[in-house]
Design an enzyme around this catalytic site. Structure first.
Site, PDB file in Angstrom:
ATOM      1  N   TYR A 176       0.852  -1.191   0.000  1.00  0.00           N
ATOM      2  CA  TYR A 176       0.000   0.000   0.000  1.00  0.00           C
ATOM      3  C   TYR A 176       0.886   1.237   0.000  1.00  0.00           C
ATOM      4  CZ  TYR A 176      -3.655   3.338   0.955  1.00  0.00           C
ATOM      5  OH  TYR A 176      -4.523   4.400   0.842  1.00  0.00           O
TER       6      TYR A 176
ATOM      7  N   ASN B 105      -3.018   6.153   6.690  1.00  0.00           N
ATOM      8  CA  ASN B 105      -3.654   6.928   7.752  1.00  0.00           C
ATOM      9  C   ASN B 105      -4.327   6.000   8.753  1.00  0.00           C
ATOM     10  OD1 ASN B 105      -6.075   6.093   6.572  1.00  0.00           O
ATOM     11  ND2 ASN B 105      -6.426   8.035   5.529  1.00  0.00           N
TER      12      ASN B 105
ATOM     13  N   HIS C 167       4.145  16.063   6.894  1.00  0.00           N
ATOM     14  CA  HIS C 167       3.556  14.801   6.440  1.00  0.00           C
ATOM     15  C   HIS C 167       2.043  14.768   6.608  1.00  0.00           C
ATOM     16  CE1 HIS C 167       6.455  11.835   5.127  1.00  0.00           C
ATOM     17  NE2 HIS C 167       7.292  12.180   6.077  1.00  0.00           N
TER      18      HIS C 167
ATOM     19  N   GLU D 144       9.045   6.325  15.957  1.00  0.00           N
ATOM     20  CA  GLU D 144       9.223   5.786  14.606  1.00  0.00           C
ATOM     21  C   GLU D 144      10.617   6.162  14.103  1.00  0.00           C
ATOM     22  OE1 GLU D 144       7.210   6.300  10.171  1.00  0.00           O
ATOM     23  OE2 GLU D 144       6.981   7.865  11.675  1.00  0.00           O
ATOM     24  N   HIS D 145      10.929   7.459  14.156  1.00  0.00           N
ATOM     25  CA  HIS D 145      12.247   7.970  13.766  1.00  0.00           C
ATOM     26  C   HIS D 145      12.916   8.574  14.999  1.00  0.00           C
ATOM     27  CE1 HIS D 145       9.683   8.617  10.081  1.00  0.00           C
ATOM     28  NE2 HIS D 145      10.670   7.926   9.548  1.00  0.00           N
TER      29      HIS D 145
ATOM     30  N   HIS E 297       2.419 -40.912  21.594  1.00  0.00           N
ATOM     31  CA  HIS E 297       3.691 -40.258  21.274  1.00  0.00           C
ATOM     32  C   HIS E 297       4.861 -41.165  21.681  1.00  0.00           C
ATOM     33  CE1 HIS E 297       1.321 -36.683  20.617  1.00  0.00           C
ATOM     34  NE2 HIS E 297       2.392 -35.933  20.390  1.00  0.00           N
TER      35      HIS E 297
END
Length: 433
Positions: free
Chosen positions: A129, A214, A262, A326-327, A419
């Site tokens: 996206y 968004n 942004h 984020e940054h 088992h």
């Protein structure tokens, strides 16, 4: 009038700190609306896509897939110089992500006769996206498609919102070609996520959806994750800058403005040990906000901004780790001291000459990153998002015999007799007798 939070970190109220650190994503507020659109796309397919594209993007489309003729027209409209810049960025992105590739298959002998290994396999299909709306983001096409291709994903499609005339920005289409996308669809928002998750008459269903968006796109990704895997929540952009008195106020301010342009919901925070720098940055931000091209968006975004003064560098670092940006920009004299103590950050930019836009476009690191504090638990987009791993066991008879008693004892302790018998049958035991 722009108003930013400006105060000493130690004087900030609990409510102010909670607002900054939690910086609510708004997912809960849009969840019901998003769910309704997703359900409609799942049931009605292309018909629902046309309806929502007309409603949200204000355009009626005859078809969603970008044709080869549209690609050719776009490429002819992008100048050779700009195309070359795309290729420079693409080359760095490719090299960085190739360096992340693991060994495809490896083996090790943990004890005689017991050989273990791991096999990496690329996903079959991925949907990328790329946001639109306020701006086109060809860089996001590069950041999402190139790692998928490097990993070996067979089919990579891109969804990006159409412009008012029903077209996709030529540079976005050029980026798709440079990156190696198989198909591009004129679809944005929740409906694009739904189309990739469920599949429609036109849009193929994919195994995984990656890319930022968004709050509506992020909510949609979170809601379809049981149908198609996703990378992580990647919503409105954010930056946290740790600086001391060695930093340049104009540089710091320009990085705050760059993040603010942004999105009105973007978050920009400076935390510094220098009161002089803090005041200089505040004044510089106010000046730059008046003179930037996207001034209105910037001014709205700056309502979410903060300039915080810490008592020590350690306090700055502690706040950053709680914020999990984020940054993260580190603009201090002893950058290694800070870098070595950072635990939570999507992408880290060290020094006065490593502003966030470097990673946004051309250094080669990925700009698709977790936001809203999710860097505490998620990594930024990387090669491993496009791979899955299978463990392998090669066991000889002698190797199994050496583990036999341990396996039988543990299986019987858990009440799983079959088992244990599955082991015994390999050494002469007949469970049917």
């Amino acid at each position: 009038m722009v108003t930013m939070l400006f105060k000493k970190l130690s004087d900030a109220s609990e409510a102010e700190m909670k607002k900054l650190i939690s910086r609510g994503s708004g997912l809960a507020d849009v969840g019901e609306t998003v769910s309704s659109v997703l359900s409609d796309v799942r049931v009605r397919g292309d018909a629902a896509l046309r309806e929502y594209t007309k409603k949200f993007d204000k355009v009626e489309l005859a078809g969603f897939e970008v044709s080869e003729a549209e690609f050719e027209e776009a490429l002819s409209g992008v100048g050779p110089e700009l195309l070359e810049h795309l290729k420079v960025a693409a080359a760095n992105i490719r090299v960085f992500h190739e360096a992340q590739l693991p060994e495809t298959t490896w083996f090790m002998e943990v004890q005689p006769g017991v050989v273990l290994g791991q096999k990496a396999t690329a996903l079959e299909s991925v949907g990328a996206y790329a946001p639109g709306g306020r701006a086109s983001y060809p860089s996001t096409v590069l950041m999402t498609v190139i790692p998928a291709r490097v990993a070996g994903v067979k089919q990579v499609i891109v969804c990006t919102p159409p412009r008012a005339d029903g077209s996709i920005h030529p540079l976005t289409l050029a980026a798709a070609k440079v990156a190696g996308a198989d198909k591009v669809f004129k679809l944005g928002g929740v409906q694009a996520v739904g189309a990739m998750a469920y599949g429609t008459e036109t849009v193929p269903k994919v195994d995984k959806i990656v890319g930022p968006g968004n709050v509506f796109v992020t909510s949609a990704k979170m809601q379809v994750r049981n149908v198609a895997e996703i990378d992580f929540p990647a919503g409105p952009s954010e930056v946290l800058i740790i600086a001391d008195d060695s930093a340049d106020a104009a540089m710091v301010a320009s990085d705050i403005i760059a993040q603010a342009e942004h999105d009105p919901n973007a978050v920009s925070v400076l935390v510094t040990t220098s009161e002089i720098l803090a005041e200089a940055v505040r004044q510089e931000v106010l000046l730059q906000a008046e003179n930037t091209a996207r001034s209105e968006i910037v001014k709205t975004s700056l309502e979410n901004a903060a300039v915080l003064i810490s008592d020590t560098l350690e306090q700055s670092i502690d706040f950053s780790n709680k914020f999990a940006p984020e940054h993260l920009e580190i603009m201090v004299e002893d950058s290694d001291f800070v870098l070595n103590r950072i635990k939570n950050a999507g992408s880290i930019f060290v020094g006065n000459y490593a502003p966030v836009p470097v990673g946004d476009y051309a250094s080669g690191t990925n700009h698709v990153l977790p936001t809203a504090g999710y860097a505490r638990i998620y990594s930024g987009l990387n090669i491993n998002h496009f791979l899955k791993y299978s463990s392998i066991q090669k066991i000889s008879k002698s190797g199994l015999e050496s583990l036999k008693e341990t396996i039988i004892a543990l299986a019987e302790e858990e009440g799983l007799q079959a088992h244990a018998d599955a082991i015994r049958t390999r050494f002469g035991y007949k469970p049917s007798k």
